[in-house]
Design a protein around this motif. Sequence first.
Motif, PDB file in Angstrom:
ATOM      1  N   ASP A  45       0.791  -1.208  -0.041  1.00  0.00           N
ATOM      2  CA  ASP A  45       0.127  -0.120  -0.161  1.00  0.00           C
ATOM      3  C   ASP A  45       0.735   1.205   0.012  1.00  0.00           C
ATOM      4  OD1 ASP A  45      -2.575  -1.376   0.054  1.00  0.00           O
ATOM      5  OD2 ASP A  45      -2.281  -1.749   2.181  1.00  0.00           O
ATOM      6  N   PHE A  46       2.190   1.396  -0.073  1.00  0.00           N
ATOM      7  CA  PHE A  46       3.144   2.436   0.051  1.00  0.00           C
ATOM      8  C   PHE A  46       3.507   2.690  -1.469  1.00  0.00           C
ATOM      9  CE2 PHE A  46       3.223   1.250   4.593  1.00  0.00           C
ATOM     10  CZ  PHE A  46       3.590   2.743   5.066  1.00  0.00           C
ATOM     11  N   LEU A  47       3.134   3.898  -1.760  1.00  0.00           N
ATOM     12  CA  LEU A  47       3.856   4.159  -2.908  1.00  0.00           C
ATOM     13  C   LEU A  47       5.233   5.106  -2.649  1.00  0.00           C
ATOM     14  CD1 LEU A  47       0.601   5.662  -4.366  1.00  0.00           C
ATOM     15  CD2 LEU A  47       1.738   3.420  -4.631  1.00  0.00           C
ATOM     16  N   GLY A  61       1.851   5.754   2.489  1.00  0.00           N
ATOM     17  CA  GLY A  61       0.929   4.465   2.360  1.00  0.00           C
ATOM     18  C   GLY A  61      -0.534   4.805   2.476  1.00  0.00           C
ATOM     19  N   ALA A  62      -1.389   3.767   2.484  1.00  0.00           N
ATOM     20  CA  ALA A  62      -2.774   3.834   2.804  1.00  0.00           C
ATOM     21  C   ALA A  62      -3.337   2.715   3.043  1.00  0.00           C
ATOM     22  CB  ALA A  62      -3.234   4.309   1.214  1.00  0.00           C
ATOM     23  N   ALA A 141      -0.902  10.511  -6.646  1.00  0.00           N
ATOM     24  CA  ALA A 141      -0.643   9.296  -6.887  1.00  0.00           C
ATOM     25  C   ALA A 141      -1.576   8.479  -6.114  1.00  0.00           C
ATOM     26  CB  ALA A 141       0.699   8.625  -6.652  1.00  0.00           C
ATOM     27  N   HIS A 142      -1.469   8.812  -4.938  1.00  0.00           N
ATOM     28  CA  HIS A 142      -2.738   7.867  -4.204  1.00  0.00           C
ATOM     29  C   HIS A 142      -4.266   8.609  -4.295  1.00  0.00           C
ATOM     30  CE1 HIS A 142      -0.917   5.135  -1.074  1.00  0.00           C
ATOM     31  NE2 HIS A 142      -0.108   6.212  -1.084  1.00  0.00           N
ATOM     32  N   ALA A 143      -4.407   9.722  -4.707  1.00  0.00           N
ATOM     33  CA  ALA A 143      -5.846  10.229  -5.265  1.00  0.00           C
ATOM     34  C   ALA A 143      -6.104   9.153  -6.521  1.00  0.00           C
ATOM     35  CB  ALA A 143      -5.705  11.571  -5.587  1.00  0.00           C
TER      36      ALA A 143
END
Lengths: 217, 81
Positions: A45-47, A61-62, A141-143
């Motif tokens: 989950d980590f970019l 992360g997320a 990126a997470h969005a």
Amino acid sequence: MYQATFAGVGRGLFDVALTHTGVDPLAFNEALLLAGASNWGQIDDFLVLEADDGSHAGAAGAYLSDRQDLRPLTAEGFEAVSGRLGWSPDAARAFWRAYVRAFGLFGDSPQLAQPAAYVIEYLAVPEALRGRGHARLLLEAHAERARANGHAQIAISAMFGNAPALETYLRCGFREHARLGPERFGGAFPGVTRLVRELEPASGGQAPFRLPPRMTA
Amino acid sequence: MTLTSADLSRFIEDELAVDAEIDEDTLLFSTGLIDSFSLVSLMSYIEDEGGVRIAPGDVKLENFDSIGRILAYLDRVTADA
């Protein structure tokens, strides 16, 4: 992961609980990830943002908040980490006691509730590289990852004392949702501002785009 | 020492100055009557006074959300020991 909570606060998320265990916080965070016990984002989950020379230029992360236990480490996860680190029953007990003081006996306390299902956590950029827009790249990126997975909102938190993080999130389209002071965490935590951002819908007609677990830039 | 309903009730009322009447079936945490952040000392109290060790994984609402559930949990842990 460690830097994400250290910045602005001066200690990592688990530092107080680790005081009497003799375990280095970085080693603990590593064990948390390797044991698959990080409830606020597993390894995939980590970019990770890499500079042109391959060096580490930031990460975030997320996790999904649609779960019963919203603490960064669940009791089950704790058993896995404790086993991996070879803790004695006394060391494990000392850690858990200190840990629940900061995160509650149960993982469904309202203090831990999030304003969106997709929650970005542990965002950090190396100190020497801050102010160059790396956090924005990670947030975008997470969005994109959240949108590709059907989410209409994303959430993030800024610890009290970390004004640069809060300002960055506000500049990147987040709005304040709630402020939870240290009194809501038994005084064992500096407090947080919860933020939320609406996501623009993905443009129609295109196949959903899924980012790989790791992103480079 | 065997913990009683009266012991637990007194501890909770003394620690938190809860105004509401608490009986064995009153749901303490899931109803928001008590914030679990403010009652971490409950674990130490139960362990010290009840003479048991509580495993982290046992700290769930099903075992701790009321005085009756705590007493039932203590019975089970003591019987297993």
